[in-house]
Motif scaffolding. Structure first.
Motif, mmCIF file in Angstrom:
data_model
loop_
_atom_site.group_PDB
_atom_site.id
_atom_site.type_symbol
_atom_site.label_atom_id
_atom_site.label_comp_id
_atom_site.label_asym_id
_atom_site.label_seq_id
_atom_site.Cartn_x
_atom_site.Cartn_y
_atom_site.Cartn_z
ATOM 1 N N GLY A 8 0.795 -1.226 0.000
ATOM 2 C CA GLY A 8 0.000 0.000 0.000
ATOM 3 C C GLY A 8 0.831 1.281 0.000
ATOM 4 N N THR A 9 1.859 1.376 0.815
ATOM 5 C CA THR A 9 2.649 2.620 0.851
ATOM 6 C C THR A 9 3.470 2.777 -0.429
ATOM 7 O OG1 THR A 9 4.473 1.518 1.988
ATOM 8 C CG2 THR A 9 2.829 2.592 3.383
ATOM 9 N N ALA A 12 1.033 4.531 -2.955
ATOM 10 C CA ALA A 12 0.100 5.455 -2.294
ATOM 11 C C ALA A 12 -0.045 6.764 -3.042
ATOM 12 C CB ALA A 12 0.571 5.714 -0.850
ATOM 13 N N SER A 36 -1.254 -3.268 -4.530
ATOM 14 C CA SER A 36 -2.259 -3.059 -3.481
ATOM 15 C C SER A 36 -3.077 -1.827 -3.825
ATOM 16 C CB SER A 36 -1.568 -2.847 -2.135
ATOM 17 O OG SER A 36 -0.822 -3.979 -1.788
ATOM 18 N N ALA A 37 -4.057 -1.519 -2.979
ATOM 19 C CA ALA A 37 -4.779 -0.251 -3.079
ATOM 20 C C ALA A 37 -3.857 0.839 -2.543
ATOM 21 C CB ALA A 37 -6.058 -0.335 -2.257
ATOM 22 N N PRO A 38 -4.067 2.082 -2.931
ATOM 23 C CA PRO A 38 -3.208 3.156 -2.405
ATOM 24 C C PRO A 38 -3.280 3.205 -0.873
ATOM 25 C CG PRO A 38 -4.501 3.950 -4.275
ATOM 26 C CD PRO A 38 -5.046 2.601 -3.902
ATOM 27 N N GLY A 39 -2.120 3.171 -0.239
ATOM 28 C CA GLY A 39 -2.073 3.178 1.226
ATOM 29 C C GLY A 39 -1.856 4.585 1.760
ATOM 30 N N LYS A 47 -5.997 5.176 4.431
ATOM 31 C CA LYS A 47 -5.850 4.253 3.301
ATOM 32 C C LYS A 47 -7.101 4.300 2.430
ATOM 33 C CE LYS A 47 -3.434 0.617 5.899
ATOM 34 N NZ LYS A 47 -3.505 -0.779 6.343
ATOM 35 N N THR A 49 -8.467 1.803 1.105
ATOM 36 C CA THR A 49 -9.312 0.688 1.565
ATOM 37 C C THR A 49 -10.229 1.138 2.696
ATOM 38 O OG1 THR A 49 -7.595 -0.882 0.919
ATOM 39 C CG2 THR A 49 -9.267 -1.685 2.449
ATOM 40 N N GLU A 121 -7.730 -2.115 -5.055
ATOM 41 C CA GLU A 121 -6.637 -2.745 -5.792
ATOM 42 C C GLU A 121 -6.916 -2.711 -7.295
ATOM 43 O OE1 GLU A 121 -7.753 -3.852 -2.917
ATOM 44 O OE2 GLU A 121 -5.954 -4.065 -1.695
ATOM 45 N N ASN A 124 -6.536 0.721 -8.857
ATOM 46 C CA ASN A 124 -5.136 1.138 -8.800
ATOM 47 C C ASN A 124 -4.322 0.410 -9.874
ATOM 48 O OD1 ASN A 124 -3.451 2.994 -7.541
ATOM 49 N ND2 ASN A 124 -2.566 1.464 -6.141
ATOM 50 N N SER A 199 -2.830 -8.819 -0.535
ATOM 51 C CA SER A 199 -2.214 -8.855 -1.859
ATOM 52 C C SER A 199 -0.983 -9.762 -1.904
ATOM 53 C CB SER A 199 -1.816 -7.441 -2.287
ATOM 54 O OG SER A 199 -2.966 -6.627 -2.328
#
Lengths: 453, 453
Positions: A8-9, A12, A36-39, A47, A49, A121, A124, A199
């Motif tokens: 995530g990071t 991000a 991952s999704a943007p953290g 986040k 999420t 996710e 992204n 993920s």
């Protein structure tokens, strides 16, 4: 080829996604990218999420979602702007989110959460694929719909063998594949998320499916440490660690990987490299099937609290074939798993994670052990910690248990339990919870301080 | 009142039987005497029980028995002469033996052995009662037929509750009771011998039945030693030991008592005193429910060889509720009991006495564990010894495990397994068999040499 997963990071912000592109460009064998999704962009950030969970909760509560959807979209718009992408990708993401909200209007709570969360996710991945193409990297977004087939067990989503067969075709792709982490689809087309490992598990499945030479897992730390850095001051970095060392250390303070996530690569013996997106030249930590264990006997020390001990004694217990099995069966019927079962000739202790117990369960177990197994004495004690010393080299080193026990003795703590299996990859001690940190420090001192890092 | 049991060497000759009489006379509370068959008078001698086995084997082989019967009778005749008894008792014993030979002419092999062997204790009890009376001690022989009721399980003869009720009447007897050890009768009148523990168990049953204040067990050693005197030079004498210490030490080198023999007294908390017929003024070893454990942390150290290790590993084993239970069930279905089950997160070892295994059993187990439990790795290893350090005081002593492991490290031996239960009465180590004696000596040195005996 290498499969690279970015946490995530690492994805991000536009700045971070640019780092990802540069990492992929720097090594032609990096062909599959799992995102991952943007953290969080900074420690106070939220986040994507979590923003999506807000949307899902509003849908379930039949409240307006527009503001909450806007917050999600804003993140993508910021990233698109930073990456120099046009509005088309953001329009597409907006339509996708609106469609999802419509699709789940009458769905079950679980489906609302799954479908909304998975969009993090998924969208992204679409944006990152678009960015790669915009800078001349031939890339293609692939949906988990195209091959990541999972079983229908809601509580334990896992890829089925069909997934590996279908996804293996990706090894022949001409473009860089950008694949969203965290979810798959059942054969009936139902979206399911991976509860555990997120993920990481998608990356491991893809690495296994294409038979990758390496599974690179990019996160925001340079490496795995040999002890919890919150307790031990500047612990040594782990350069190489085997799968089973990683597993034994998974008690606590080693949360880089959820251990179930590694299963697909472990089965195929694919090595894993944990690396830092923000410092990609650092070698990171290599997780592999085997390693040269001659350098240092102990690889790491972990500790965890929250254990209870069920103690059962009965005269001539060890003469009674089936006693231990019956005791474990009683626990199994209560749905309780256990860690260790140290025993004497006439007594056995079962080490259990305390969260699995409550007063009613304990009373039922005490009653059954007394009445069905005719035990002389049976009781529960709580408030224990387990300390685990782990290392492939331990089995070659005489006196290691002595050193560990002597280090613990220096803290004044009594050792309540010792467990060393014949594999000798790990040596675990049960102690009163209050001694946990002090013992961890003392053991670290014993096994690491004398060695130059 | 006290129940006194005398072992084979204590009743082997007229001289020894005179010592028994003197011991009984010296304490008016010694009211019940349990006797073995005449044992060896010197190291080259043959026990009467072994002479009786010769008779039984001849009967089964349909060979003449007269010479062999004569050898048995000679022993009683020698004793009768030495005790100044007339020929009447020997005539009676002769008739009894001849009758037994007739009775078993068409009996099963098992019954031939049981009936012949039991005559050793039975006739010795009659002779000793006669001797007591001849010197003015009012005594009465009591047959196990009068109350020692046992169950009908041929392999595990045990007294049933009816026995305790019936035998309790003996506490009111006016005379000294002389009772033969080693056998009882089923409710159908079938004679059954105690396979394990022999006459010790008869003594324990009588002590429990009459609620004795003490069960005195007279043998030919002054005490139980803290380590096997065949390995350790002049080990310390154990003055006090608890039931559970005795049990944990029962691995080897502590063969004074078969542990099942103690069951009836353990249940009632009756203390046991092991004494020497040839040195009755020595205090002996007291076995009791509880003791002051403050004097010395370790009571004894025992060791035994002949152990095998079944090793099973499987990734994520500890997540799988029921894995350990299923493994133990497979062993149970093969009729195998186990000693310990040390474990890591992904592996478990089962310590088994090797005599329970053979190639076919091992292969069946390996196959089932592989096919039914989907283990990644499963194997047997052989040639291990278990070393057990035992002491009620161990739980109060910080650093004891460290001292023990350090002592073992000094021998250069690798520790294959450590098992410390939460009870902390015992601490056991698995090591390669070849290190057993050296480790026993080193541990003895560690825990006993610094303490004045």
């Amino acid at each position: 080829m290498k499969v690279c997963k970015f946490g995530g990071t690492s994805v991000a912000s536009a700045e971070q996604i640019k780092k990802v592109a540069s990492i992929i460009q720097s090594d032609a064998s990096r062909r599959i990218v799992v995102v991952s999704a943007p953290g969080k962009r900074h420690s106070d950030d939220v986040k994507v999420t979590d923003l999506l969970i807000d949307v899902a909760e509003a849908i379930i509560a039949k409240q307006p979602v527009d503001d909450k959807l806007a917050a999600v979209l804003q993140r993508y718009e910021d990233n698109a702007a930073g990456l120099g992408l046009d509005q088309k990708i953001c329009e597409m993401i907006k339509e996708d989110l609106q469609q999802r909200c419509k699709d789940v209007a009458t769905a079950s709570v679980e489906k609302v959460f799954d479908l909304l969360k998975a969009s993090g996710e998924d969208n992204n991945a679409k944006m990152i694929a678009a960015y790669f193409n915009s800078i001349g990297m031939a890339a293609r977004y692939v949906s988990p719909k195209d091959g990541l087939v999972v079983n229908d067990a809601p509580e334990r989503t896992m890829a089925i063998s069909q997934a590996y067969d279908q996804l293996s075709a990706l090894k022949n792709a001409a473009e860089i594949i950008v694949f969203p982490g965290f979810f798959g689809f059942t054969t009936a087309g139902q979206l399911r998320t991976f509860d555990r490992g997120g993920s990481d598990i998608t990356g491991a499945i893809l690495a296994a499916a294409v038979g990758a030479e390496l599974y690179e897992n990019f996160t925001d730390v340079d490496c795995v440490f040999s002890a919890n850095p919150k307790v031990v001051n500047s612990p040594a970095e782990i350069v190489e660690i085997t799968y089973r060392e990683m597993r034994e250390l998974s008690y606590a303070g080693f949360s880089v990987f959820h251990d179930e996530a590694l299963m697909p690569v472990v089965k195929q013996g694919i090595p894993v490299n944990i690396k830092n997106t923000n410092n990609p030249s650092a070698p990171g930590t290599h997780i592999m099937p085997k390693r040269d264990a001659s350098k240092r006997a102990v690889t790491g020390i972990s500790a965890d609290s929250g254990f209870s001990i069920l103690y059962v004694s009965k005269y001539l217990m060890n003469r009674e074939i089936g006693f231990g099995r019956k005791l474990l069966q009683i626990l199994e019927e209560e749905g309780i798993s256990y860690e260790h079962t140290p025993s004497g000739l006439d007594d056995i202790s079962v080490i259990i994670r305390s969260f699995q117990l409550d007063e009613a369960k304990e009373n039922r177990i005490l009653q059954r052990v007394t009445e069905e197994l005719y035990a002389d004495d049976v009781n529960f004690r709580h408030g224990f910690s387990m300390i685990v010393v782990v290392g492939e080299g331990m089995k070659y080193k005489t006196g290691l248990a002595a050193s560990a026990a002597t280090a613990i003795a220096r803290t004044g703590a009594n050792i309540e339990m010792i467990n060393q299996g014949s594999s000798e990859v790990s040596l675990s001690f049960g102690v009163l919870q209050k001694y946990e940190n002090e013992i961890l420090k003392e053991l670290y001192e014993e096994f690491f301080s004398a060695v130059s890092v």
